[in-house]
Design a protein around this motif. Sequence first.
Motif, PDB file in Angstrom:
ATOM      1  N   MET A   1      94.732  43.957  42.426  1.00  0.00           N
ATOM      2  CA  MET A   1      93.298  43.665  42.462  1.00  0.00           C
ATOM      3  C   MET A   1      92.489  44.789  41.817  1.00  0.00           C
ATOM      4  SD  MET A   1      90.830  41.639  43.298  1.00  0.00           S
ATOM      5  CE  MET A   1      91.552  40.472  44.462  1.00  0.00           C
ATOM      6  N   VAL A   2      92.873  46.050  42.141  1.00  0.00           N
ATOM      7  CA  VAL A   2      92.151  47.196  41.585  1.00  0.00           C
ATOM      8  C   VAL A   2      92.316  47.238  40.070  1.00  0.00           C
ATOM      9  CG1 VAL A   2      91.966  49.704  41.581  1.00  0.00           C
ATOM     10  CG2 VAL A   2      92.367  48.483  43.734  1.00  0.00           C
ATOM     11  N   MET A   3      93.539  47.005  39.607  1.00  0.00           N
ATOM     12  CA  MET A   3      93.782  47.027  38.173  1.00  0.00           C
ATOM     13  C   MET A   3      93.046  45.908  37.467  1.00  0.00           C
ATOM     14  SD  MET A   3      95.510  49.602  37.310  1.00  0.00           S
ATOM     15  CE  MET A   3      95.842  49.059  35.635  1.00  0.00           C
ATOM     16  N   ARG A   4      92.928  44.756  38.122  1.00  0.00           N
ATOM     17  CA  ARG A   4      92.209  43.636  37.515  1.00  0.00           C
ATOM     18  C   ARG A   4      90.742  43.989  37.333  1.00  0.00           C
ATOM     19  NH1 ARG A   4      92.639  38.068  40.624  1.00  0.00           N
ATOM     20  NH2 ARG A   4      94.841  38.492  40.131  1.00  0.00           N
ATOM     21  N   TRP A   5      90.129  44.573  38.352  1.00  0.00           N
ATOM     22  CA  TRP A   5      88.725  44.960  38.236  1.00  0.00           C
ATOM     23  C   TRP A   5      88.541  46.099  37.236  1.00  0.00           C
ATOM     24  CZ3 TRP A   5      84.598  42.397  39.540  1.00  0.00           C
ATOM     25  CH2 TRP A   5      84.677  41.430  40.538  1.00  0.00           C
ATOM     26  N   PHE A   6      89.513  47.000  37.201  1.00  0.00           N
ATOM     27  CA  PHE A   6      89.439  48.101  36.224  1.00  0.00           C
ATOM     28  C   PHE A   6      89.478  47.559  34.801  1.00  0.00           C
ATOM     29  CE2 PHE A   6      91.670  51.155  33.484  1.00  0.00           C
ATOM     30  CZ  PHE A   6      90.770  52.214  33.546  1.00  0.00           C
ATOM     31  N   LYS A   7      90.338  46.576  34.554  1.00  0.00           N
ATOM     32  CA  LYS A   7      90.407  45.975  33.222  1.00  0.00           C
ATOM     33  C   LYS A   7      89.109  45.262  32.871  1.00  0.00           C
ATOM     34  CE  LYS A   7      95.437  45.288  33.240  1.00  0.00           C
ATOM     35  NZ  LYS A   7      96.531  44.273  33.234  1.00  0.00           N
ATOM     36  N   ARG A   8      88.520  44.581  33.841  1.00  0.00           N
ATOM     37  CA  ARG A   8      87.252  43.881  33.580  1.00  0.00           C
ATOM     38  C   ARG A   8      86.141  44.864  33.250  1.00  0.00           C
ATOM     39  NH1 ARG A   8      87.048  39.190  38.345  1.00  0.00           N
ATOM     40  NH2 ARG A   8      88.803  37.945  37.540  1.00  0.00           N
ATOM     41  N   VAL A   9      86.091  45.959  33.999  1.00  0.00           N
ATOM     42  CA  VAL A   9      85.066  46.972  33.725  1.00  0.00           C
ATOM     43  C   VAL A   9      85.284  47.589  32.354  1.00  0.00           C
ATOM     44  CG1 VAL A   9      84.178  49.227  34.439  1.00  0.00           C
ATOM     45  CG2 VAL A   9      84.668  47.478  36.158  1.00  0.00           C
ATOM     46  N   LEU A  10      86.538  47.869  32.036  1.00  0.00           N
ATOM     47  CA  LEU A  10      86.853  48.461  30.729  1.00  0.00           C
ATOM     48  C   LEU A  10      86.478  47.520  29.591  1.00  0.00           C
ATOM     49  CD1 LEU A  10      88.134  51.031  29.564  1.00  0.00           C
ATOM     50  CD2 LEU A  10      90.320  49.821  29.513  1.00  0.00           C
ATOM     51  N   LEU A  11      86.785  46.234  29.738  1.00  0.00           N
ATOM     52  CA  LEU A  11      86.421  45.255  28.716  1.00  0.00           C
ATOM     53  C   LEU A  11      84.913  45.081  28.619  1.00  0.00           C
ATOM     54  CD1 LEU A  11      89.163  42.509  29.269  1.00  0.00           C
ATOM     55  CD2 LEU A  11      88.980  44.093  27.351  1.00  0.00           C
ATOM     56  N   SER A  12      84.226  45.148  29.765  1.00  0.00           N
ATOM     57  CA  SER A  12      82.762  45.025  29.751  1.00  0.00           C
ATOM     58  C   SER A  12      82.123  46.199  29.018  1.00  0.00           C
ATOM     59  CB  SER A  12      82.229  44.951  31.180  1.00  0.00           C
ATOM     60  OG  SER A  12      82.756  43.824  31.862  1.00  0.00           O
ATOM     61  N   VAL A  13      82.638  47.393  29.247  1.00  0.00           N
ATOM     62  CA  VAL A  13      82.120  48.570  28.547  1.00  0.00           C
ATOM     63  C   VAL A  13      82.379  48.458  27.051  1.00  0.00           C
ATOM     64  CG1 VAL A  13      82.369  51.068  28.275  1.00  0.00           C
ATOM     65  CG2 VAL A  13      82.320  50.056  30.560  1.00  0.00           C
ATOM     66  N   TYR A  14      83.572  48.001  26.700  1.00  0.00           N
ATOM     67  CA  TYR A  14      83.903  47.824  25.285  1.00  0.00           C
ATOM     68  C   TYR A  14      83.002  46.775  24.636  1.00  0.00           C
ATOM     69  CZ  TYR A  14      86.601  46.755  21.097  1.00  0.00           C
ATOM     70  OH  TYR A  14      86.986  46.537  19.793  1.00  0.00           O
ATOM     71  N   ALA A  15      82.769  45.656  25.348  1.00  0.00           N
ATOM     72  CA  ALA A  15      81.882  44.617  24.815  1.00  0.00           C
ATOM     73  C   ALA A  15      80.463  45.144  24.640  1.00  0.00           C
ATOM     74  CB  ALA A  15      81.894  43.401  25.744  1.00  0.00           C
TER      75      ALA A  15
END
Length: 271
Positions: A1-15
Motif C-alpha cells: 500500500m505504501v509503495m503504491r501511494w509512493f508511486k502515485r505521488v512520484l508520478l503526480s510530481v512528474y506529471a
Amino acid sequence: MVMRWFKRVLLSVYALLIAAPMYFVWVSSFKTSSNFFTKPLAWPDPWTWDNLHQLFRNQPMWGYFLNSLLVTAGTVILELLLGSMIAYAIVRWKGRLGAVIFGLFVAGLIVPSQVNMLPIYALTRSLGWSDSLAGLVIVTTAMLLPVSVFMLTGYMRMLPSEILEAGSIDGASEWRLYARIALPLAAPSLAATAIFLLVMVWNDLLMPMLMLSSKSKLTLPLVLLQFRGEYVTQYPMLLMGVLVMAIPIVVLFVVLQRYFVAGLAAGSLKG
C-alpha cells in the motif's frame, strides 16, 4: 500500500513538472508583452491572437516550415533505411564481425556532436555542402546513424529467427529476406524509432546553425532565435513560435501512438 501511494505521488510530481512548462508556454503565447511581464503565470487578460498574426505576417514562416519538413523527412527516411539495413546485417552476422560493427556504432554514441563541429564544418566547406539543405540532411543522418543502429539492432534481434531460416532454406536472398520479412515484422519498431528521430531532427539547432547561412534556408529553430534581441526579447512571440513548432510533432505522435507503444513493447520482450 505504501509503495503504491509512493508511486502515485512520484508520478503526480512528474506529471506536474511536465504540465507546468506546457501551461506557461500556452498561456504566454496569447498575452501581450505588458501582460506577460506583469502577470507571467496568470490567464491572458486580454486574450490576443496578435502574436500568431505577426509571426506569419512579418516573416515567411511557411517557407521555414517547408525547410524543416524537408530536412526532417529526408533525414528520418535515410536513417530508417540505412539503420535498418545495418541492424539487419549485424543481427545476421552472429559472429565476431557483427559484434565488432555494433561496437563501433555504440562507440559513436559516446562522442558528443559538439566535439566534431570544426571537422564537420571544414569537411562540408571543402565538399561544397555548406548552406545546403541536402548537405544538412546528409550530415545529420551521419551524426544520428549510431542512434538508429543502436535502437533498431535491439528490435531486429527480437525477430523470430525461424522465419528467416525458413526463407533461406526456400532460396530467398538476404535482400529478399530483409525487404519481405524483416521490414514488415519490424514496422512497429521502425515507427517508434521514427518518432524518436523526428523529435531530435525537428528540434535540432546545432547542425542547422553550423551549416546554414542564407535566410531563405533557415529551419524553424533558427528562426525562433530572431526573436531574441540583445536588450529586448519578444517572449510572447517566441513562445508562440515554440507552440506552433510543437504542433506537427504532437499530431504525428497522436497518429503514430499505437505503433510507438507496439514498438516499445517489442523492444522490451525477448523473442
